[in-house]
Write a protein that holds these residues in place. Structure first.
Motif, PDB file in Angstrom:
ATOM      1  N   CYS A  18       0.690  -1.168  -0.200  1.00  0.00           N
ATOM      2  CA  CYS A  18       0.016   0.028   0.063  1.00  0.00           C
ATOM      3  C   CYS A  18       0.895   1.237  -0.044  1.00  0.00           C
ATOM      4  CB  CYS A  18      -1.011   0.100   1.001  1.00  0.00           C
ATOM      5  SG  CYS A  18      -2.135  -1.305   1.115  1.00  0.00           S
ATOM      6  N   HIS A  19       1.892   1.112   0.328  1.00  0.00           N
ATOM      7  CA  HIS A  19       2.749   2.238   0.916  1.00  0.00           C
ATOM      8  C   HIS A  19       4.174   2.251  -0.199  1.00  0.00           C
ATOM      9  CE1 HIS A  19       0.082   4.209   3.488  1.00  0.00           C
ATOM     10  NE2 HIS A  19       0.209   3.002   4.202  1.00  0.00           N
ATOM     11  N   ALA A  20       3.980   1.888  -1.339  1.00  0.00           N
ATOM     12  CA  ALA A  20       5.245   1.480  -2.420  1.00  0.00           C
ATOM     13  C   ALA A  20       5.863   2.797  -2.368  1.00  0.00           C
ATOM     14  CB  ALA A  20       4.704   0.711  -3.704  1.00  0.00           C
ATOM     15  N   ILE A  24       5.653   9.903  -3.047  1.00  0.00           N
ATOM     16  CA  ILE A  24       5.074  10.993  -2.104  1.00  0.00           C
ATOM     17  C   ILE A  24       5.526  10.667  -0.773  1.00  0.00           C
ATOM     18  CG2 ILE A  24       2.451  11.444  -1.642  1.00  0.00           C
ATOM     19  CD1 ILE A  24       3.230  11.882  -4.522  1.00  0.00           C
ATOM     20  N   THR A  25       5.656  11.840  -0.249  1.00  0.00           N
ATOM     21  CA  THR A  25       5.944  11.909   1.355  1.00  0.00           C
ATOM     22  C   THR A  25       4.446  12.120   2.084  1.00  0.00           C
ATOM     23  OG1 THR A  25       8.138  13.064   0.892  1.00  0.00           O
ATOM     24  CG2 THR A  25       7.285  13.100   3.116  1.00  0.00           C
ATOM     25  N   ASN A  97      -3.867   9.553  -4.256  1.00  0.00           N
ATOM     26  CA  ASN A  97      -4.075   9.260  -5.634  1.00  0.00           C
ATOM     27  C   ASN A  97      -3.888  10.816  -6.032  1.00  0.00           C
ATOM     28  OD1 ASN A  97      -4.576   6.667  -5.659  1.00  0.00           O
ATOM     29  ND2 ASN A  97      -6.783   6.706  -5.504  1.00  0.00           N
ATOM     30  N   ALA A  98      -4.541  11.839  -5.536  1.00  0.00           N
ATOM     31  CA  ALA A  98      -4.462  13.176  -6.104  1.00  0.00           C
ATOM     32  C   ALA A  98      -3.094  13.500  -6.064  1.00  0.00           C
ATOM     33  CB  ALA A  98      -5.200  14.027  -5.208  1.00  0.00           C
ATOM     34  N   ALA A  99      -2.047  13.184  -4.906  1.00  0.00           N
ATOM     35  CA  ALA A  99      -0.909  13.476  -4.951  1.00  0.00           C
ATOM     36  C   ALA A  99       0.074  13.041  -6.108  1.00  0.00           C
ATOM     37  CB  ALA A  99      -0.219  13.135  -3.550  1.00  0.00           C
ATOM     38  N   LEU A 100      -0.239  11.814  -6.205  1.00  0.00           N
ATOM     39  CA  LEU A 100       0.311  11.096  -7.785  1.00  0.00           C
ATOM     40  C   LEU A 100       0.090  11.674  -8.868  1.00  0.00           C
ATOM     41  CD1 LEU A 100      -0.223   7.166  -6.678  1.00  0.00           C
ATOM     42  CD2 LEU A 100       2.143   8.558  -6.699  1.00  0.00           C
ATOM     43  N   VAL A 109       4.249  17.949  -3.613  1.00  0.00           N
ATOM     44  CA  VAL A 109       3.268  17.772  -2.888  1.00  0.00           C
ATOM     45  C   VAL A 109       3.628  16.781  -1.909  1.00  0.00           C
ATOM     46  CG1 VAL A 109       1.502  17.831  -4.779  1.00  0.00           C
ATOM     47  CG2 VAL A 109       2.745  15.428  -4.218  1.00  0.00           C
ATOM     48  N   PHE A 110       2.708  17.171  -0.753  1.00  0.00           N
ATOM     49  CA  PHE A 110       2.821  16.223   0.531  1.00  0.00           C
ATOM     50  C   PHE A 110       1.350  15.656   1.077  1.00  0.00           C
ATOM     51  CE2 PHE A 110       6.204  18.996   0.729  1.00  0.00           C
ATOM     52  CZ  PHE A 110       7.499  18.170   1.293  1.00  0.00           C
ATOM     53  N   ASP A 111       1.150  14.587   1.472  1.00  0.00           N
ATOM     54  CA  ASP A 111      -0.083  14.006   1.781  1.00  0.00           C
ATOM     55  C   ASP A 111      -0.113  13.868   3.296  1.00  0.00           C
ATOM     56  OD1 ASP A 111      -2.478  12.542   1.697  1.00  0.00           O
ATOM     57  OD2 ASP A 111      -1.330  10.463   0.926  1.00  0.00           O
TER      58      ASP A 111
END
Length: 128
Positions: A18-20, A24-25, A97-100, A109-111
């Motif tokens: 899930c966190h490949a 994205i940080t 998904n938005a960050a990607l 971007v940061f999530d």
């Protein structure tokens, strides 16, 4: 004991998938809040539905519904790439998904880990 170890390894495998490492940080709530406060270029993006946003959002957040794909893509085309975008949703899936999508278009971007659910659980304020 063998079943517990198997269950643990299976869970660990799910978490890893899930966190490949996708670039994205993902920041825990406290780090997210501190980063926003210290970043002079910070823009908070709420990527939930308008109905969710109206129920309560992080103060100052801009709404850009990632589930409305056309609107979202047009919306990010109008954003300033010199800014840093701090994204969140309800639980973290949509925001990631938005960050990607935004990262692919050249945005910084940061999530936020756990979304508004974790934000509220940490006792952080929201606006309506």
């Amino acid at each position: 004991m063998k079943n517990k170890i198997t269950a643990f390894l299976a869970t660990l495998g799910l978490c890893i998938s899930c966190h490949a490492d996708d670039g994205i940080t993902v920041l825990p709530v406290e780090e997210y809040e501190n980063a926003v406060k210290s970043d002079t270029t910070a823009v908070i993006l709420d990527v939930r539905k308008p109905s969710e946003y109206s129920e309560g959002h992080i103060c100052g957040a801009i709404l850009l519904d990632v589930l409305d794909t056309d609107s979202f893509m047009k919306g990010i085309d109008n954003l300033d790439k010199s800014k840093t975008y701090y994204i969140y949703c309800r639980s973290g899936r949509r925001s990631h998904n938005a960050a990607l999508k935004m990262k692919d278009k050249g945005f910084k971007v940061f999530d936020m880990k756990g979304g508004i659910i974790e934000w509220k659980a940490a006792g952080k304020p929201t606006c309506k």
